[in-house]
Design an enzyme around this catalytic site. Structure first.
Site, PDB file in Angstrom:
ATOM      1  CD  GLU A  30      13.151   1.224  10.649  1.00  0.00           C
ATOM      2  OE1 GLU A  30      13.557   2.259  11.214  1.00  0.00           O
ATOM      3  OE2 GLU A  30      13.691   0.123  10.804  1.00  0.00           O
ATOM      4  CB  CYS A  45      12.797   9.451   9.214  1.00  0.00           C
ATOM      5  SG  CYS A  45      13.830   8.536   8.079  1.00  0.00           S
ATOM      6  CD  GLU A  72       9.056  13.022  12.727  1.00  0.00           C
ATOM      7  OE1 GLU A  72       7.935  12.488  12.848  1.00  0.00           O
ATOM      8  OE2 GLU A  72      10.009  12.471  12.145  1.00  0.00           O
ATOM      9  CE  LYS A 101      -1.675   2.803   3.007  1.00  0.00           C
ATOM     10  NZ  LYS A 101      -1.636   4.035   2.217  1.00  0.00           N
TER      11      LYS A 101
HETATM   12  P1  NAD Z   1       1.975   8.349   8.273  1.00  0.00           P
HETATM   13  O1  NAD Z   1       2.185   7.615   9.548  1.00  0.00           O
HETATM   14  O2  NAD Z   1       0.910   9.360   8.216  1.00  0.00           O
HETATM   15  O3  NAD Z   1       1.686   7.328   7.078  1.00  0.00           O
HETATM   16  C1  NAD Z   1       2.574   6.266   6.754  1.00  0.00           C
HETATM   17  C2  NAD Z   1       1.788   5.186   6.026  1.00  0.00           C
HETATM   18  O4  NAD Z   1       0.921   4.552   6.971  1.00  0.00           O
HETATM   19  C3  NAD Z   1       0.887   5.713   4.911  1.00  0.00           C
HETATM   20  O5  NAD Z   1       0.891   4.811   3.823  1.00  0.00           O
HETATM   21  C4  NAD Z   1      -0.485   5.759   5.577  1.00  0.00           C
HETATM   22  O6  NAD Z   1      -1.551   5.669   4.666  1.00  0.00           O
HETATM   23  C5  NAD Z   1      -0.423   4.536   6.478  1.00  0.00           C
HETATM   24  N1  NAD Z   1      -1.327   4.541   7.631  1.00  0.00           N
HETATM   25  C6  NAD Z   1      -1.812   5.617   8.308  1.00  0.00           C
HETATM   26  N2  NAD Z   1      -2.613   5.208   9.317  1.00  0.00           N
HETATM   27  C7  NAD Z   1      -2.653   3.856   9.290  1.00  0.00           C
HETATM   28  C8  NAD Z   1      -3.292   2.852  10.077  1.00  0.00           C
HETATM   29  N3  NAD Z   1      -4.069   3.174  11.094  1.00  0.00           N
HETATM   30  N4  NAD Z   1      -3.080   1.562   9.771  1.00  0.00           N
HETATM   31  C9  NAD Z   1      -2.269   1.213   8.750  1.00  0.00           C
HETATM   32  N5  NAD Z   1      -1.639   2.117   7.957  1.00  0.00           N
HETATM   33  C10 NAD Z   1      -1.815   3.425   8.220  1.00  0.00           C
HETATM   34  O7  NAD Z   1       3.397   8.998   7.911  1.00  0.00           O
HETATM   35  P2  NAD Z   1       3.770   9.952   6.688  1.00  0.00           P
HETATM   36  O8  NAD Z   1       3.246  11.316   6.963  1.00  0.00           O
HETATM   37  O9  NAD Z   1       3.432   9.305   5.387  1.00  0.00           O
HETATM   38  O10 NAD Z   1       5.376   9.944   6.817  1.00  0.00           O
HETATM   39  C11 NAD Z   1       6.061  10.761   7.692  1.00  0.00           C
HETATM   40  C12 NAD Z   1       6.496  10.005   8.931  1.00  0.00           C
HETATM   41  O11 NAD Z   1       7.275   8.874   8.559  1.00  0.00           O
HETATM   42  C13 NAD Z   1       7.404  10.814   9.837  1.00  0.00           C
HETATM   43  O12 NAD Z   1       7.058  10.610  11.181  1.00  0.00           O
HETATM   44  C14 NAD Z   1       8.790  10.262   9.547  1.00  0.00           C
HETATM   45  O13 NAD Z   1       9.732  10.457  10.563  1.00  0.00           O
HETATM   46  C15 NAD Z   1       8.485   8.835   9.307  1.00  0.00           C
HETATM   47  N6  NAD Z   1       9.556   8.203   8.552  1.00  0.00           N
HETATM   48  C16 NAD Z   1      10.385   7.325   9.210  1.00  0.00           C
HETATM   49  C17 NAD Z   1      11.434   6.715   8.535  1.00  0.00           C
HETATM   50  C18 NAD Z   1      12.336   5.743   9.246  1.00  0.00           C
HETATM   51  O14 NAD Z   1      12.961   4.948   8.565  1.00  0.00           O
HETATM   52  N7  NAD Z   1      12.426   5.758  10.563  1.00  0.00           N
HETATM   53  C19 NAD Z   1      11.645   7.010   7.178  1.00  0.00           C
HETATM   54  C20 NAD Z   1      10.804   7.915   6.553  1.00  0.00           C
HETATM   55  C21 NAD Z   1       9.731   8.499   7.248  1.00  0.00           C
END
Ligand code: NAD
Length: 499
Positions: free
Chosen positions: A253, A287, A388, A178
């Protein structure tokens, strides 16, 4: 730049392109200028169920394909990515917003991962150990697990899917993927290229749609054994809870609040370069972005002056234009969140040194642009130094000593990346030991991971797993221990051996 024109896309389930069962759709638009990019199926439970069933069926055959053959498909995928690198980077500048040099880096990371994990097809090493008994052989082997749910964010729309799907596939698992709803076209291109590389139908399925629907259904589905999610801390907690009843393997992550430490003896110009790149690259939406800079007082004034001048010299613009340094942020919600932290910082008494406003004019008004923002005189406990923000905002925190710097750096709930600029080798080694993060850089910024080392963080950044390198294989395989007794009699471990 070659514009795509807006197109309509479908899910890929059981080897066929298909609309959402509901017939509903959503749009992907460019954060740079609002251009329409594509129309995608707004999928739901029925679509996820079909995709999981297809992946489950395909697993029975895919797990038996010799791992070197699986690796060859990954290798071909790497070559296709390499051929398409420029087109993908152009698309990424448009759909996600990052500048071309970084977009090319995003694709390159997936190429590197494809070659690395392709090679894993001829390794996937286990162990052999001597037995405590005579005429007995024993070994451990990696077993594929089954159907993997891959849920990714928008900020590395090609690299992050590669970190998850490639180790999962070479190990013999099948996938329901997804992509983030902000970057579905890139997710789509990723899958198309995997199919072109020779992946059989059903092995990799893509289902577009929201986290609360497609994501959550995947997490709760009893036939999905592993969930690999990169996203925010809040999403990670929700996913972990939803997966608990099914006792699933959950690989998370999550966020970061990464710090660069600059000691008095550092090279100030090198530090400034590292900070600007780490704080404002990808508009701070990494991140691993440096959203804190912890500075020893002896170098504070000089560093602050140089940083502000460098930040004010950055040009905001469309990512696909060569002279752009900083592109847009991903969407309106994100722009508002970033600005709310500017207000929070001011209310907390931090000094706004530059930026702190939405950028408009010169064609920027149709997109989501925020001026690179630096706060000075920040206290380690302030919200802008703890939470963050995920935008082009960084906080300068003055400290008296090396020990204070380490304490401040570790004094947040996240633990992804850290860095120190110093010419003192003893302090560098103490920092390597004492910084409580999954990644530490010496005399470089907080960004720049390579695919053959583990990637991930401590504390609230995740749940102890790692992507990339050999460590990634632990997420996508189960260990099996095998004992072969060729003595012709029943030998009892711990009992016969004790005699
Ligand atoms: P997000 O948590 O909003 O979404 C991430 C993914 O999860 C999306 O595909 C979203 O549709 C899905 N999602 C959301 N709610 C869900 C649920 N209840 N159940 C299952 N899936 C769900 O994050 P974002 O805004 O897309 O990305 C930014 C975040 O990602 C930041 O916090 C960043 O630090 C983190 N990030 C971490 C890393 C790492 O490797 N540690 C790398 C990149 C980004």
């Amino acid at each position: 730049m070659a514009l795509l024109g807006s197109k309509t896309f479908q899910n890929y389930i059981a080897g066929e392109w298909t609309d959402a069962a509901s017939g509903e759709t959503f749009e992907s638009t460019s954060p740079a200028n609002g251009d329409a990019i594509g129309t995608f199926p707004l999928s739901g439970e029925e679509d996820v169920n079909r995709a999981v069933a297809a992946a489950k069926e395909a697993f029975e055959e895919w797990r038996l394909v010799p791992a070197p053959k699986r690796g060859e498909i990954l290798f071909r995928f790497g070559e296709l990515l390499r051929d398409q690198k420029e087109d993908l980077a152009q698309l990424m500048a448009r759909e996600m917003g990052k500048v071309l040099a970084e977009a090319r880096g995003d694709v390159q990371e997936a190429i590197d991962m494809a070659y690395y994990m392709g090679g894993e097809g001829r390794r996937l090493f286990g162990q052999t150990t001597p037995s405590e008994l005579r005429d007995k052989f024993q070994m451990s082997v990696r077993m594929p697990i089954g159907v993997i749910g891959v849920i990714t964010p928008w900020n590395f729309p090609i690299a992050i899917p590669s970190w998850k799907t490639l180790p999962a596939l070479v190990a013999g698992n099948t996938i329901v993927f997804k992509p983030a709803t902000d970057t579905p076209t890139l997710g789509q291109r990723y899958v198309e290229l995997m199919l072109e590389a020779g992946l059989p139908g059903g092995v990799l399925n893509v289902v577009h749609g929201g986290g609360g629907t497609v994501g959550e259904t995947l997490v709760r589905h009893p036939d999905v054994r592993v969930i690999s999610l990169t996203g925010s801390r809040e999403t990670g907690v929700a996913v972990l809870k939803a997966a608990a009843d099914g006792l699933k393997h959950v690989h998370l992550e999550l966020g970061g609040k990464n710090a660069i430490i600059v000691l008095d003896d550092a090279d100030p110009d090198l530090a400034v370069e590292g900070i600007i790149w780490s704080a404002f690259g990808t508009s701070g939406q990494r991140c691993t972005a440096a959203s804190r800079v912890i500075v020893q007082r002896g170098i504070y004034e000089e560093l602050q002056g140089k940083l502000v001048a460098a930040a004010e010299g950055l040009r905001l613009g469309y990512g696909w234009e060569d002279d752009t340094d900083v592109g847009p942020v991903i969407n309106k919600r994100s722009l508002e969140k970033i600005h709310s932290y500017t207000e929070i910082g001011q209310e907390e008494g931090a000094r706004l040194l530059t930026g702190g406003e939405v950028a408009t004019g010169d064609g920027l008004s149709d997109g989501f642009y925020y001026r690179p923002t630096i706060f000075g005189d920040v206290e380690p406990g302030m919200r802008i130094a703890q939470e963050e923000i995920f935008g082009p905002t960084t906080a300068l925190i003055p400290v008296d000593s090396f020990d204070d710097a380490i304490r401040a750096a570790n004094g947040v709930k996240y633990g992804l990346s850290s860095s120190i600029f110093t010419r003192d080798v003893n302090k560098a080694f103490r920092a390597m030991r004492d910084l409580d993060t999954g990644i530490t850089y010496i005399n470089a910024g907080t960004i720049g991971a390579e695919v053959h080392l583990p990637f991930g963080g401590t504390k609230d950044t995740g749940n102890g797993h790692r992507e990339a390198g050999q460590a990634a294989l632990d997420v996508f395989t189960e260990w099996k221990s095998i004992y072969v007794d060729y003595s012709g009699r029943l030998q009892k471990a711990q009992i016969d051996a004790a005699e």
